[in-house]
Design a protein around this motif. Structure first.
Motif, PDB file in Angstrom:
ATOM      1  N   TYR A 213       0.838  -1.204   0.000  1.00 41.34           N
ATOM      2  CA  TYR A 213       0.000   0.000   0.000  1.00 41.34           C
ATOM      3  C   TYR A 213       0.867   1.246   0.000  1.00 41.34           C
ATOM      4  CZ  TYR A 213      -2.902   3.837   1.652  1.00 41.34           C
ATOM      5  OH  TYR A 213      -3.531   5.061   1.772  1.00 41.34           O
ATOM      6  N   LEU A 214       0.464   2.204  -0.822  1.00 44.86           N
ATOM      7  CA  LEU A 214       1.022   3.551  -0.804  1.00 44.86           C
ATOM      8  C   LEU A 214      -0.127   4.537  -0.983  1.00 44.86           C
ATOM      9  CD1 LEU A 214       4.213   3.287  -3.068  1.00 44.86           C
ATOM     10  CD2 LEU A 214       4.185   3.831  -0.626  1.00 44.86           C
ATOM     11  N   PRO A 215      -0.032   5.741  -0.416  1.00 45.22           N
ATOM     12  CA  PRO A 215      -1.071   6.749  -0.647  1.00 45.22           C
ATOM     13  C   PRO A 215      -1.224   7.040  -2.141  1.00 45.22           C
ATOM     14  CG  PRO A 215       0.361   7.409   1.164  1.00 45.22           C
ATOM     15  CD  PRO A 215       0.991   6.211   0.539  1.00 45.22           C
ATOM     16  N   GLU A 216      -2.414   7.438  -2.534  1.00 45.75           N
ATOM     17  CA  GLU A 216      -2.686   7.722  -3.950  1.00 45.75           C
ATOM     18  C   GLU A 216      -1.818   8.871  -4.464  1.00 45.75           C
ATOM     19  OE1 GLU A 216      -6.769   8.438  -4.723  1.00 45.75           O
ATOM     20  OE2 GLU A 216      -7.451   6.487  -4.003  1.00 45.75           O
ATOM     21  N   GLY A 217      -1.532   8.795  -5.752  1.00 44.84           N
ATOM     22  CA  GLY A 217      -0.817   9.891  -6.417  1.00 44.84           C
ATOM     23  C   GLY A 217       0.685   9.813  -6.345  1.00 44.84           C
ATOM     24  N   LEU A 218       1.233   8.753  -5.740  1.00 44.42           N
ATOM     25  CA  LEU A 218       2.690   8.638  -5.623  1.00 44.42           C
ATOM     26  C   LEU A 218       3.244   7.646  -6.630  1.00 44.42           C
ATOM     27  CD1 LEU A 218       3.212   8.609  -1.744  1.00 44.42           C
ATOM     28  CD2 LEU A 218       3.124  10.562  -3.319  1.00 44.42           C
ATOM     29  N   GLN A 219       4.450   7.888  -7.075  1.00 45.16           N
ATOM     30  CA  GLN A 219       5.142   6.959  -7.954  1.00 45.16           C
ATOM     31  C   GLN A 219       6.601   6.852  -7.551  1.00 45.16           C
ATOM     32  OE1 GLN A 219       5.768   8.579 -12.057  1.00 45.16           O
ATOM     33  NE2 GLN A 219       4.424  10.236 -11.349  1.00 45.16           N
ATOM     34  N   TRP A 220       7.233   5.775  -7.988  1.00 46.52           N
ATOM     35  CA  TRP A 220       8.626   5.539  -7.611  1.00 46.52           C
ATOM     36  C   TRP A 220       9.505   6.686  -8.096  1.00 46.52           C
ATOM     37  CZ3 TRP A 220      12.903   2.876 -10.586  1.00 46.52           C
ATOM     38  CH2 TRP A 220      14.041   2.702  -9.772  1.00 46.52           C
ATOM     39  N   SER A 221      10.431   7.105  -7.257  1.00 43.50           N
ATOM     40  CA  SER A 221      11.268   8.279  -7.545  1.00 43.50           C
ATOM     41  C   SER A 221      12.458   7.974  -8.450  1.00 43.50           C
ATOM     42  CB  SER A 221      11.793   8.862  -6.231  1.00 43.50           C
ATOM     43  OG  SER A 221      12.695   7.936  -5.623  1.00 43.50           O
ATOM     44  N   HIS A 222      12.643   6.702  -8.840  1.00 39.08           N
ATOM     45  CA  HIS A 222      13.818   6.295  -9.624  1.00 39.08           C
ATOM     46  C   HIS A 222      15.119   6.581  -8.877  1.00 39.08           C
ATOM     47  CE1 HIS A 222      10.661   6.540 -12.692  1.00 39.08           C
ATOM     48  NE2 HIS A 222      11.332   5.577 -13.292  1.00 39.08           N
ATOM     49  N   TRP A 223      15.048   6.503  -7.575  1.00 39.91           N
ATOM     50  CA  TRP A 223      16.211   6.722  -6.701  1.00 39.91           C
ATOM     51  C   TRP A 223      16.244   5.629  -5.648  1.00 39.91           C
ATOM     52  CZ3 TRP A 223      16.140   7.192  -1.413  1.00 39.91           C
ATOM     53  CH2 TRP A 223      17.341   7.569  -0.795  1.00 39.91           C
TER      54      TRP A 223
ATOM     55  N   TRP B 299       9.295   7.489  -2.839  1.00 47.93           N
ATOM     56  CA  TRP B 299       8.239   7.775  -3.808  1.00 47.93           C
ATOM     57  C   TRP B 299       7.881   9.252  -3.715  1.00 47.93           C
ATOM     58  CZ3 TRP B 299       8.811   3.743  -0.616  1.00 47.93           C
ATOM     59  CH2 TRP B 299       8.870   2.453  -1.186  1.00 47.93           C
ATOM     60  N   ASN B 300       7.524   9.825  -4.869  1.00 40.17           N
ATOM     61  CA  ASN B 300       7.108  11.225  -4.884  1.00 40.17           C
ATOM     62  C   ASN B 300       6.012  11.414  -5.937  1.00 40.17           C
ATOM     63  OD1 ASN B 300       8.512  11.228  -7.332  1.00 40.17           O
ATOM     64  ND2 ASN B 300      10.326  12.213  -6.470  1.00 40.17           N
TER      65      ASN B 300
ATOM     66  N   ASN C 161      15.646  13.574  -8.706  1.00 38.30           N
ATOM     67  CA  ASN C 161      16.240  14.763  -8.096  1.00 38.30           C
ATOM     68  C   ASN C 161      15.211  15.605  -7.348  1.00 38.30           C
ATOM     69  OD1 ASN C 161      18.889  14.288  -9.179  1.00 38.30           O
ATOM     70  ND2 ASN C 161      18.100  14.928 -11.168  1.00 38.30           N
ATOM     71  N   GLY C 162      13.954  15.141  -7.333  1.00 36.20           N
ATOM     72  CA  GLY C 162      12.910  15.888  -6.644  1.00 36.20           C
ATOM     73  C   GLY C 162      12.836  15.537  -5.172  1.00 36.20           C
ATOM     74  N   PHE C 163      11.926  16.205  -4.462  1.00 35.51           N
ATOM     75  CA  PHE C 163      11.734  15.943  -3.042  1.00 35.51           C
ATOM     76  C   PHE C 163      10.936  14.656  -2.853  1.00 35.51           C
ATOM     77  CE2 PHE C 163      12.291  20.578  -3.172  1.00 35.51           C
ATOM     78  CZ  PHE C 163      13.336  20.701  -2.263  1.00 35.51           C
ATOM     79  N   TYR C 164      11.243  13.910  -1.789  1.00 38.76           N
ATOM     80  CA  TYR C 164      10.496  12.676  -1.535  1.00 38.76           C
ATOM     81  C   TYR C 164       9.221  12.997  -0.783  1.00 38.76           C
ATOM     82  CZ  TYR C 164      11.459  12.390   3.512  1.00 38.76           C
ATOM     83  OH  TYR C 164      11.486  12.610   4.864  1.00 38.76           O
ATOM     84  N   CYS C 165       8.236  12.113  -0.921  1.00 38.88           N
ATOM     85  CA  CYS C 165       7.026  12.176  -0.101  1.00 38.88           C
ATOM     86  C   CYS C 165       7.064  11.083   0.950  1.00 38.88           C
ATOM     87  CB  CYS C 165       5.781  12.030  -0.973  1.00 38.88           C
ATOM     88  SG  CYS C 165       5.514  13.389  -2.130  1.00 38.88           S
ATOM     89  N   VAL C 166       7.288   9.835   0.487  1.00 38.93           N
ATOM     90  CA  VAL C 166       7.394   8.683   1.379  1.00 38.93           C
ATOM     91  C   VAL C 166       8.728   7.989   1.122  1.00 38.93           C
ATOM     92  CG1 VAL C 166       6.436   6.432   2.007  1.00 38.93           C
ATOM     93  CG2 VAL C 166       4.901   8.331   1.440  1.00 38.93           C
ATOM     94  N   GLN C 167       9.411   7.617   2.179  1.00 43.58           N
ATOM     95  CA  GLN C 167      10.665   6.871   2.062  1.00 43.58           C
ATOM     96  C   GLN C 167      10.631   5.686   3.022  1.00 43.58           C
ATOM     97  OE1 GLN C 167      14.244   9.177   2.549  1.00 43.58           O
ATOM     98  NE2 GLN C 167      15.591   7.407   2.477  1.00 43.58           N
TER      99      GLN C 167
ATOM    100  N   PRO D 246       8.200  16.103   6.114  1.00 40.85           N
ATOM    101  CA  PRO D 246       7.353  17.071   6.822  1.00 40.85           C
ATOM    102  C   PRO D 246       6.435  17.853   5.881  1.00 40.85           C
ATOM    103  CG  PRO D 246       9.577  17.104   7.709  1.00 40.85           C
ATOM    104  CD  PRO D 246       9.629  16.234   6.490  1.00 40.85           C
ATOM    105  N   THR D 247       6.933  18.144   4.675  1.00 39.27           N
ATOM    106  CA  THR D 247       6.107  18.889   3.712  1.00 39.27           C
ATOM    107  C   THR D 247       4.932  18.046   3.245  1.00 39.27           C
ATOM    108  OG1 THR D 247       8.021  20.168   2.965  1.00 39.27           O
ATOM    109  CG2 THR D 247       6.131  20.067   1.484  1.00 39.27           C
ATOM    110  N   TYR D 248       5.186  16.775   2.936  1.00 43.72           N
ATOM    111  CA  TYR D 248       4.111  15.888   2.494  1.00 43.72           C
ATOM    112  C   TYR D 248       3.101  15.667   3.616  1.00 43.72           C
ATOM    113  CZ  TYR D 248       1.797  11.677   0.687  1.00 43.72           C
ATOM    114  OH  TYR D 248       0.875  10.757   0.254  1.00 43.72           O
TER     115      TYR D 248
END
Length: 241
Positions: free
Chosen positions: A110-120, A132-133, A139-145, A214-216
């Motif tokens: 399970y992951l929250p909706e709207g997230l995809q793998w960050s390729h990192w 995932w972001n 190179n973007g900010f993460y949402c879930v790690q 914290p931002t997410y």
């Protein structure tokens, strides 16, 4: 044997010629290094010429009455210094994870909706992580790690949990038939709250640390909503061994 003046002219000519090399990045770095060493040689030779010019000329009388001028040895070149910057190596990764729902020994149910793998990702053997972001930009900010600890690295995360207990931070939680620890770690961006974290016990030799940036976390209604999402991710985590 060329005179010191001739050597100096040749070095200066060589230096001028080098300035016309192709302007690619690696060549510029190497060329800069060579110019530094060349300037050292020029400075040394110039100093030698000055000393020779300023020193009084002493004559000695050789056997038979002829006059001789003592030989002057040129100053040796300074040793070359290799100051070319090292090329950084790529950090170890988990490779192409597809949609990121399975990484090394872990599967994410399970992951929250709207997230995809960050390729990192990072892979240090007994510990590894991915994230995932929103846009899949590494190179973007993460949402879930999620950070996984196995073998000897389990002690590090257990010690950290014990420190939170001792400080009265966080709380014990039950995730199905497994245990976990909910806590807000560190200090967030720009003085915001720290990182909402759930550390899940996945067996004697494995722990999973699930984190929201914290931002997410601000997109959720309140702390309880964040805790519920962290728990749902933890519930869906499984291991293949």
């Amino acid at each position: 044997m060329p005179t010191l003046e001739e050597q100096l002219r040749q070095i200066m000519a060589d230096e001028t010629a080098r300035l016309h090399a192709a302007p690619d990045l690696v060549e510029r770095v190497i060329r800069s290094s060579r110019r530094k060493r060349m300037r050292g040689r020029i400075a040394a030779l110039a100093t030698s010429l000055t000393v020779v010019a300023a020193a009084p000329l002493y004559l000695t009388v050789a056997p038979g009455g002829s006059m001789q001028t003592p030989t002057v040895s040129p100053t040796p070149d300074p040793p070359a210094i290799d100051d070319t910057p090292p090329v950084p190596s790529e950090p170890p990764s988990l490779g192409d994870l597809g949609d990121g729902r399975a990484f090394k020994h872990i599967k994410v149910g399970y992951l929250p909706e709207g997230l995809q793998w960050s390729h990192w990702s990072l892979d240090f053997g007994d510990s590894y992580t991915t994230s995932w972001n929103y846009d899949g930009d590494k190179n973007g900010f993460y949402c879930v790690q999620i950070y996984v600890y196995e073998g000897q690295t389990v002690k590090e995360v257990d010690d950290r949990v014990q420190l939170h207990r001792d400080e009265g931070e966080g709380e014990e939680v039950s995730i199905g038939d497994r245990t976990g620890y909910l806590v807000v770690e560190g200090v967030g961006e720009d003085g915001m709250k720290g990182t909402p974290t759930l550390i899940l016990n996945m067996g004697e030799q494995r722990r999973a640390e699930i984190m929201f940036s914290p931002t997410y976390a601000k997109k959720f209604a309140d702390d309880k909503a964040v805790d519920r999402e962290l728990s749902k991710i933890a519930e869906g985590l499984t291991a293949d061994g």
